[in-house]
Design an enzyme around this catalytic site. Structure first.
Site, PDB file in Angstrom:
ATOM      1  N   HIS A 111      47.332  -1.466   7.496  1.00  0.00           N
ATOM      2  CA  HIS A 111      47.795  -0.187   8.029  1.00  0.00           C
ATOM      3  C   HIS A 111      48.107   0.750   6.869  1.00  0.00           C
ATOM      4  O   HIS A 111      48.098   0.345   5.702  1.00  0.00           O
ATOM      5  CB  HIS A 111      49.008  -0.376   8.941  1.00  0.00           C
ATOM      6  CG  HIS A 111      50.224  -0.932   8.274  1.00  0.00           C
ATOM      7  ND1 HIS A 111      50.273  -2.194   7.712  1.00  0.00           N
ATOM      8  CD2 HIS A 111      51.472  -0.398   8.079  1.00  0.00           C
ATOM      9  CE1 HIS A 111      51.474  -2.416   7.214  1.00  0.00           C
ATOM     10  NE2 HIS A 111      52.210  -1.331   7.418  1.00  0.00           N
TER      11      HIS A 111
ATOM     12  N   HIS B 281      50.789   2.378   5.779  1.00  0.00           N
ATOM     13  CA  HIS B 281      52.083   2.530   5.129  1.00  0.00           C
ATOM     14  C   HIS B 281      51.890   2.232   3.638  1.00  0.00           C
ATOM     15  O   HIS B 281      51.125   1.341   3.265  1.00  0.00           O
ATOM     16  CB  HIS B 281      53.130   1.596   5.736  1.00  0.00           C
ATOM     17  CG  HIS B 281      53.743   2.150   6.993  1.00  0.00           C
ATOM     18  ND1 HIS B 281      54.392   1.366   7.913  1.00  0.00           N
ATOM     19  CD2 HIS B 281      53.808   3.429   7.461  1.00  0.00           C
ATOM     20  CE1 HIS B 281      54.831   2.136   8.911  1.00  0.00           C
ATOM     21  NE2 HIS B 281      54.486   3.382   8.659  1.00  0.00           N
TER      22      HIS B 281
ATOM     23  N   ASP C 119      53.336   0.750   1.176  1.00  0.00           N
ATOM     24  CA  ASP C 119      53.484  -0.549   0.520  1.00  0.00           C
ATOM     25  C   ASP C 119      52.324  -1.486   0.817  1.00  0.00           C
ATOM     26  O   ASP C 119      52.303  -2.619   0.331  1.00  0.00           O
ATOM     27  CB  ASP C 119      54.823  -1.205   0.887  1.00  0.00           C
ATOM     28  CG  ASP C 119      55.038  -1.365   2.380  1.00  0.00           C
ATOM     29  OD1 ASP C 119      54.505  -0.551   3.145  1.00  0.00           O
ATOM     30  OD2 ASP C 119      55.745  -2.308   2.789  1.00  0.00           O
ATOM     31  N   HIS C 120      51.347  -1.013   1.592  1.00  0.00           N
ATOM     32  CA  HIS C 120      50.166  -1.821   1.886  1.00  0.00           C
ATOM     33  C   HIS C 120      48.868  -1.175   1.397  1.00  0.00           C
ATOM     34  O   HIS C 120      47.814  -1.809   1.474  1.00  0.00           O
ATOM     35  CB  HIS C 120      50.069  -2.082   3.391  1.00  0.00           C
ATOM     36  CG  HIS C 120      51.200  -2.912   3.908  1.00  0.00           C
ATOM     37  ND1 HIS C 120      51.093  -4.272   4.158  1.00  0.00           N
ATOM     38  CD2 HIS C 120      52.481  -2.582   4.200  1.00  0.00           C
ATOM     39  CE1 HIS C 120      52.257  -4.738   4.580  1.00  0.00           C
ATOM     40  NE2 HIS C 120      53.113  -3.723   4.620  1.00  0.00           N
TER      41      HIS C 120
ATOM     42  N   HIS D 102      53.138  -2.460  15.367  1.00  0.00           N
ATOM     43  CA  HIS D 102      54.003  -1.886  14.339  1.00  0.00           C
ATOM     44  C   HIS D 102      54.321  -0.442  14.732  1.00  0.00           C
ATOM     45  O   HIS D 102      53.979   0.000  15.838  1.00  0.00           O
ATOM     46  CB  HIS D 102      53.296  -1.968  12.983  1.00  0.00           C
ATOM     47  CG  HIS D 102      54.190  -1.691  11.810  1.00  0.00           C
ATOM     48  ND1 HIS D 102      55.496  -2.112  11.744  1.00  0.00           N
ATOM     49  CD2 HIS D 102      53.950  -1.019  10.644  1.00  0.00           C
ATOM     50  CE1 HIS D 102      56.022  -1.732  10.597  1.00  0.00           C
ATOM     51  NE2 HIS D 102      55.100  -1.058   9.916  1.00  0.00           N
TER      52      HIS D 102
ATOM     53  N   ASP E 153      52.624  -6.388   9.163  1.00  0.00           N
ATOM     54  CA  ASP E 153      53.792  -5.811   9.828  1.00  0.00           C
ATOM     55  C   ASP E 153      53.609  -5.745  11.340  1.00  0.00           C
ATOM     56  O   ASP E 153      52.680  -5.112  11.844  1.00  0.00           O
ATOM     57  CB  ASP E 153      54.051  -4.409   9.289  1.00  0.00           C
ATOM     58  CG  ASP E 153      54.339  -4.404   7.792  1.00  0.00           C
ATOM     59  OD1 ASP E 153      53.969  -5.382   7.130  1.00  0.00           O
ATOM     60  OD2 ASP E 153      54.916  -3.423   7.303  1.00  0.00           O
TER      61      ASP E 153
ATOM     62  N   HIS F 241      56.817 -10.593   3.287  1.00  0.00           N
ATOM     63  CA  HIS F 241      57.259  -9.240   3.586  1.00  0.00           C
ATOM     64  C   HIS F 241      58.770  -9.199   3.795  1.00  0.00           C
ATOM     65  O   HIS F 241      59.285  -8.612   4.750  1.00  0.00           O
ATOM     66  CB  HIS F 241      56.522  -8.700   4.824  1.00  0.00           C
ATOM     67  CG  HIS F 241      56.544  -7.200   4.913  1.00  0.00           C
ATOM     68  ND1 HIS F 241      57.510  -6.513   5.617  1.00  0.00           N
ATOM     69  CD2 HIS F 241      55.733  -6.264   4.390  1.00  0.00           C
ATOM     70  CE1 HIS F 241      57.283  -5.213   5.534  1.00  0.00           C
ATOM     71  NE2 HIS F 241      56.196  -5.036   4.790  1.00  0.00           N
TER      72      HIS F 241
END
EC number: 3.1.26.11
Length: 304
Positions: free
Chosen positions: A62, A64, A66-67, A142, A213, A271
């Site tokens: 996805h 976000h 941090d990914h 998520h 997530d 995570h």
């Protein structure tokens, strides 16, 4: 060939001195798949002594940061390293616009093609296949559109039993392909040699499921049923279940429940919220439900 998983980063939100955001390298049947690409991923790849040139497929769960914040830099480095072959990027609809905007604004010129596979389905679909491996999406729940990924080795060829095969002059090298595929051999006089005599059982195929997530979601269970290894996020302990639900995450107890119901062989948690200093509290909680639960070890290549 053995399958190995190297977890490059496993913490949530922001990098720390000792941990990095989500990124994994899966080596399956001589293919190298990069799964998520948080900030600093290419540094972690270098520490893991990974060969950048072997990474041809990148799967982003996805959008976000941090990914995926490590992806533009990694692609730019591919260019500087002289890459010429296409790079396939799988991710949510919008990933092409995000990356191409960055490349345009920063005047990042590539000498290779980036092939985008944008995803928007709410059901599991096969998104990659070759003669040895299949990859499927795992729809998750998520705050924004998100997929996990299921990687499966196809059934492997049987092994030639040379001791038995050498007894028959009629069996030639060109016949080995059919034998490996499980076919019997018919001699000139019509006698049928059973394949199980001429070959031996291949190593079992393995599978790996990456569940990024997500809130607790039982619809993933039939998709990941009986996988060899499951990586499942567990951002919080169960006493913070309300916060997990609100932020779109899972607790360690819930991840273990998914693993138990899916009858997976091994569970790796990840995570983790930065609020936790001692990560063993996650396995302490999860093992009450699913004993074969483990913490990730950054840069360690784990055989699947």
């Amino acid at each position: 060939m053995s399958t190995y998983l190297t977890i490059l980063g496993f913490n949530s939100a922001i990098p720390t001195i000792n941990t990095s955001p989500t990124a994994q390298l899966l080596e399956m049947e001589e293919r190298c798949f990069l799964i998520d690409c948080g900030e600093g991923t290419q540094v972690q790849l270098r520490k893991a002594k990974a060969r950048f040139s072997k990474i041809n497929h990148i799967f982003i769960s996805h959008l976000h940061g941090d990914h995926c914040f490590g992806l533009p830099g990694l692609i730019a480095s591919f260019r500087l390293l002289g890459r010429e072959v296409p790079l396939h990027v799988y991710g949510p609809k919008g990933i092409k616009k995000m990356l191409e905007t960055i490349f345009t604004m920063t005047e990042t010129h590539r000498g290779f093609e980036v092939v985008y596979h944008e995803l928007d389905k709410d059901y599991s679909e096969k998104i990659y296949e070759d003669n040895r491996v299949e990859v499927f999406t795992i729809p998750l729940d998520h705050r924004i559109y998100c997929n996990g990924y299921l990687f499966k080795e196809k059934p492997k060829e049987r092994h030639i039993n040379m001791e038995e095969v050498s007894k028959y002059d009629e069996i030639e090298t060109c016949d080995y392909h059919n034998l490996k595929a499980g076919k019997d051999f018919v001699l000139s006089d019509g006698y049928v040699l059973n394949n199980e005599i001429l070959t031996t059982t291949p190593a079992p195929s393995v599978s790996y499921a990456f569940c990024s997530d997500t809130r607790y979601l039982e619809s993933v269970i039939p998709i990941i049923k009986n996988v060899t290894v499951l990586y499942h996020e567990s951002t919080f302990l169960h006493d913070l279940k309300e916060m997990a639900d609100y932020t779109g995450h899972t607790t360690a107890l819930e991840a273990a429940t998914i693993a138990k119901k899916a009858e997976v062989e091994k569970l790796i948690l990840g995570h983790f919220s930065n609020r936790y200093g001692d990560l063993t509290v996650f396995t302490d909680e999860a093992r009450q439900i699913f004993p074969n639960t483990f913490l990730p070890k950054a840069l360690e290549a784990v055989k699947i």
